[in-house]
Design a protein around this motif. Structure first.
Motif, short mmCIF file in Angstrom:
data_model
loop_
_atom_site.label_atom_id
_atom_site.label_comp_id
_atom_site.label_asym_id
_atom_site.label_seq_id
_atom_site.Cartn_x
_atom_site.Cartn_y
_atom_site.Cartn_z
N ALA A 156 -2.33 -3.01 2.37
CA ALA A 156 -2.45 -2.15 2.74
C ALA A 156 -1.60 -1.50 3.50
O ALA A 156 -1.37 -0.35 3.86
CB ALA A 156 -3.87 -1.57 3.75
N GLU A 158 1.82 -2.65 3.99
CA GLU A 158 2.71 -1.95 3.34
C GLU A 158 2.31 -0.88 2.02
O GLU A 158 2.99 -0.05 2.15
CB GLU A 158 3.16 -3.31 1.98
N LEU A 159 1.35 -0.29 1.54
CA LEU A 159 1.25 0.90 0.73
C LEU A 159 0.98 1.90 2.25
O LEU A 159 1.14 3.24 1.70
CB LEU A 159 -0.53 0.50 0.44
N ASP A 160 0.36 1.75 3.31
CA ASP A 160 0.48 3.03 3.95
C ASP A 160 1.51 3.12 4.71
O ASP A 160 2.34 4.34 5.06
CB ASP A 160 -0.01 2.45 5.29
N GLU A 162 4.56 3.23 2.79
CA GLU A 162 5.20 3.71 1.89
C GLU A 162 4.56 5.36 1.78
O GLU A 162 4.93 5.92 1.38
CB GLU A 162 4.98 3.04 -0.05
N LEU A 163 3.25 5.40 1.70
CA LEU A 163 2.84 6.38 1.85
C LEU A 163 3.34 7.67 3.29
O LEU A 163 4.17 8.23 2.67
CB LEU A 163 1.04 6.78 1.65
N VAL A 196 -3.34 7.49 7.99
CA VAL A 196 -3.09 6.62 7.98
C VAL A 196 -3.83 5.30 8.95
O VAL A 196 -3.86 4.75 8.26
CB VAL A 196 -1.07 6.38 8.27
N LEU B 188 0.29 3.39 -5.35
CA LEU B 188 -0.15 3.72 -4.09
C LEU B 188 -0.39 5.14 -4.31
O LEU B 188 -1.29 5.79 -2.95
CB LEU B 188 2.26 4.70 -3.65
N HIS B 191 -4.20 4.77 -3.23
CA HIS B 191 -4.10 4.22 -1.46
C HIS B 191 -3.99 5.75 -1.41
O HIS B 191 -5.00 5.71 -0.24
CB HIS B 191 -3.16 3.05 -1.47
#
Lengths: 202, 202
Positions: A156, A158-160, A162-163, A196, B188, B191
């Motif tokens: 999560a 890592e996804l945050d 990237e977001l 986030v 993503l 997410h």
């Protein structure tokens, strides 16, 4: 011959000139000729410092990315050893968004590289994706500090990260194109950081 | 003279040709001459349907935006009268991201307009910002359905809809530039929808 001058100063003069040329006319405008004229040097001297177009494009991008990274590094250091993640992410985002003339010019240069990469109108080196990867890593370091460690959490985080990175890049272009005002962009950045990290975090 | 042919069909042939030209060479490549050649028509006929460069650029952009909007409208309708907001946002995002060749070409056309707007290399009409405004409104309609009404909630919903829109636009460019794979982009997107709606919503 440039033996007696400081190489770094000369390179800086050239990449600064290249940035101004790119801000005005995009990457296609940044020929050796145009940049030499802008820097007040001979084409031969520019070529002495940057042998190929590829090196020259990379050197100019590096100068912009370093300026942006230096800005948020200085501002993060001003926050102390372990800044609250929420404050850290807001600080990083504000350092990168085109909220004043200097950052606006930098964002325009990055957008010009992005446009050239997408259109294929210039052969843009793959290394130009490195700043995005660096931003993802930096954001992840700060997000990680408010979370328990575990496989799900790591995924999560890592996804945050990237977001956050994609949002800052998209928002930067949105400000340049006039869709978001600088005030609204700052508000949306803060809102994204809240989403986030969640209301309880950082 | 084109009196006997269906005007809409002709206009469509021209905007389809323009899209292919823009995908290959960016907006600068989309001259009346190049598009006429691609469509197998005379320049005069292209000019008959699109008198000015501005109308022509707007018509081509409209054709792409309508194709994208039609896709997510059809897919949303397939979800029933009141789809779960989480599913609705994922569906809209997937319809817009360059996850296959058709959507990739559409995203390239949008990126070309965005690049031209940022570089000032073409006079791109202000109306090209309308699709972003439409997407914000559409996303807000779906997000609103899982929330209580109130001034604070309305403000947050508007910010969430903008977050979603900026993320989809930024992620689209990230896929085109090769930073995100299509698989990772879809992950993503999901997410982001979760972060926008919260774990409990929709």
């Amino acid at each position: 011959m440039p033996r007696l001058v400081d190489h770094e100063v000369r390179r800086r003069q050239i990449t600064d000139a290249a940035r101004r040329v790119i801000v005005r006319g995009g990457l296609d405008a940044a020929t050796f000729q145009a940049v030499a004229a802008e820097a007040g040097m001979s084409v031969r001297l520019v070529q002495y410092y940057f042998g190929t177009k590829k090196e020259f494009l990379l050197g100019t991008l590096d100068s912009v990315v370093h300026a942006m990274a230096a800005r948020f590094t200085v501002e993060l250091e001003g926050l102390g050893a372990e800044p609250e993640p929420r404050v850290a992410l807001r600080t990083i985002g504000r350092a990168l968004l085109p909220l004043d003339d200097i950052r606006r010019d930098e964002a325009k240069v990055l957008a010009a590289y992005q446009a050239a990469r997408l259109s294929g109108s210039q052969s843009v080196p793959a290394e130009t994706l490195d700043p995005a990867a660096l931003l993802v890593r930096t954001a992840a370091e700060h997000i990680r500090r408010v979370r328990d460690d575990g496989p799900d959490t790591r995924a999560a985080t890592e996804l945050d990260a990237e977001l956050f990175t994609v949002l800052v890049a998209g928002l930067s272009q949105s400000v340049l194109s006039g869709f978001h005002s600088t005030e609204r962009a700052a508000e949306l950045l803060d809102h994204t950081v809240d989403r986030v990290l969640g209301s309880g975090g950082g």
